[in-house]
Design an enzyme around this catalytic site. Structure first.
Site, PDB file in Angstrom:
ATOM      1  N   LYS A 174       0.829  -1.198   0.000  1.00  0.00           N
ATOM      2  CA  LYS A 174       0.000   0.000   0.000  1.00  0.00           C
ATOM      3  C   LYS A 174       0.870   1.257   0.000  1.00  0.00           C
ATOM      4  CE  LYS A 174      -3.903  -2.305   0.385  1.00  0.00           C
ATOM      5  NZ  LYS A 174      -5.031  -2.200  -0.543  1.00  0.00           N
ATOM      6  N   HIS A 305     -10.363  -8.841  -7.602  1.00  0.00           N
ATOM      7  CA  HIS A 305     -10.073  -8.317  -6.268  1.00  0.00           C
ATOM      8  C   HIS A 305     -10.541  -9.271  -5.166  1.00  0.00           C
ATOM      9  CE1 HIS A 305     -11.653  -5.952  -2.715  1.00  0.00           C
ATOM     10  NE2 HIS A 305     -10.386  -5.617  -2.707  1.00  0.00           N
TER      11      HIS A 305
END
Length: 373
Positions: A174, A305
């Site tokens: 991230k 996802h």
């Protein structure tokens, strides 16, 4: 003679996470840390004794809403032919159409749709991927769950090394912190620590504006990333198209979209190189297959996802290049485990999706409803 749906059981369970999870949206105050995942399960049985299991999910909020909507409309499938998946999906959509045909309403229907496909594959004695027409027996996989921003860099590096040791072929971390230099330092440290053969992706979780995304994208070019994920708001198709045209690094997005039409907008504007649909979010496997057809026509790569237990089968049924996301969060819910070797996740040979609910999933259940009998 056609079989008929005898019973439908819906249940809502909460999967607790070991530590609160943070991405860029948490660090900037848009969201609170993620501490649990709500799961809506649908279990279908037929008069001939076939069974199907499906699920949908919600993070942070929405679990009770998913359950409530599914409970209101779910009884409409009793007595129907379970093979009529398209017909039943339309029936359920229009049963609750006044609250919309995307978002929470379709995510509630998704659990039932997935259960119907699971049942159909089990009835055929085939893994779901084979029923759909598999192009791959194994799919390249990358780990996400070890790279969140709540983890210090040392922990991210340790998690990445452990994932590679398990045979996972890529690592996603991230980014999107208020300090952009910290993002760059984090990416550089992970890229340096990984073998060159291991793919690296980053995910900004919709954090940047267009100017910031372009500047960061240019600075990230030197790391040879497989993609930059969600650099902009999920609905900014034009902005993603601008980045795709001006950066060498591919752009990925789609996970937050909840309809076929929303994905069509990304595709038609050449917004992404990697499309990232999520079957539980778009209404189930039926809608997901429509998105795959659009992606294939456009020559896109696909990286579904989350929910690897389901998306492995759907990725394996895509003729183009694919990745599947390794998230170990849902593993306690199921009795079975997926196999990974040489950077790829292997399609299981068990019929259907190939998973069954664990005793722990039953113990985490807080609400249930049954129809038929």
């Amino acid at each position: 003679m056609s079989d008929r749906i005898r019973t439908l059981k819906l249940s809502l369970a909460y999967l607790p996470l070991a530590v609160p999870i943070s991405d860029a949206k948490v660090l900037t105050g848009r969201q609170r840390p993620l501490t649990q995942v709500a799961l809506l399960f649908a279990e279908i049985t037929t008069e001939e004794g076939f069974e199907g299991l499906g699920f949908s999910y919600s993070k942070r909020a929405g679990g009770p809403g998913l359950f409530a909507h599914a409970r209101e409309i779910g009884g409409d499938v009793i007595g129907e032919d379970p093979s009529d998946i398209g017909k039943l999906g339309t029936k359920l959509v229009w049963a609750g159409a006044s609250v919309g045909r995307s978002g929470l309403a379709t995510q509630a229907i998704a659990a039932i749709d997935v259960a119907l496909w699971d049942l159909k594959a089990k009835r055929a004695g085939l893994p779901l991927a084979k029923l759909l027409g598999a192009h791959h027996d194994a799919v390249p996989c990358y780990n996400t769950s070890g790279g969140f921003l709540n983890a210090p860099l040392e922990e991210v590096l340790e998690n990445a090394a452990g994932a590679v040791e398990r045979g996972i072929g890529g690592i996603k971390i991230k980014v999107g912190q208020p300090d952009q230099l910290a993002d760059l330092a984090r990416v550089e440290a992970v890229r340096t620590a990984l073998p060159s053969s291991v793919a690296l992706m980053v995910d900004a979780n919709q954090q940047w504006d267009r100017g910031t995304a372009l500047r960061m994208g240019r600075q990230l070019e030197s790391f040879g990333l497989v993609w930059i994920e969600e650099p902009l708001d999920a609905y900014d198709a034009a902005g993603h198209a601008m980045l795709s045209a001006r950066l060498d690094t591919p752009i990925a997005s789609g996970e937050m979209l909840t309809s076929v039409a929303e994905h069509r907008a990304l595709i038609s504007q050449n917004s992404v190189s990697f499309l990232q649909p999520d079957a539980p979010r778009v209404g189930g496997i039926t809608s997901f297959l429509r998105i795959l057809a659009l992606a294939d026509e456009a020559g896109l790569k696909v990286a579904p996802h989350f929910a690897m237990e389901l998306h492995l089968h759907l990725a394996a049924a895509y003729p183009g290049a694919v990745w599947v996301e390794h998230f170990d969060w849902l593993e306690p819910l199921f009795q079975e485990r997926l196999e990974i070797a040489d950077g790829r996740m292997l399609v299981p040979d068990r019929p259907g999706i190939g998973v069954s609910l664990s005793d722990q999933a039953r113990a985490w259940t807080v609400e249930a409803a049954e129809f038929g009998g």
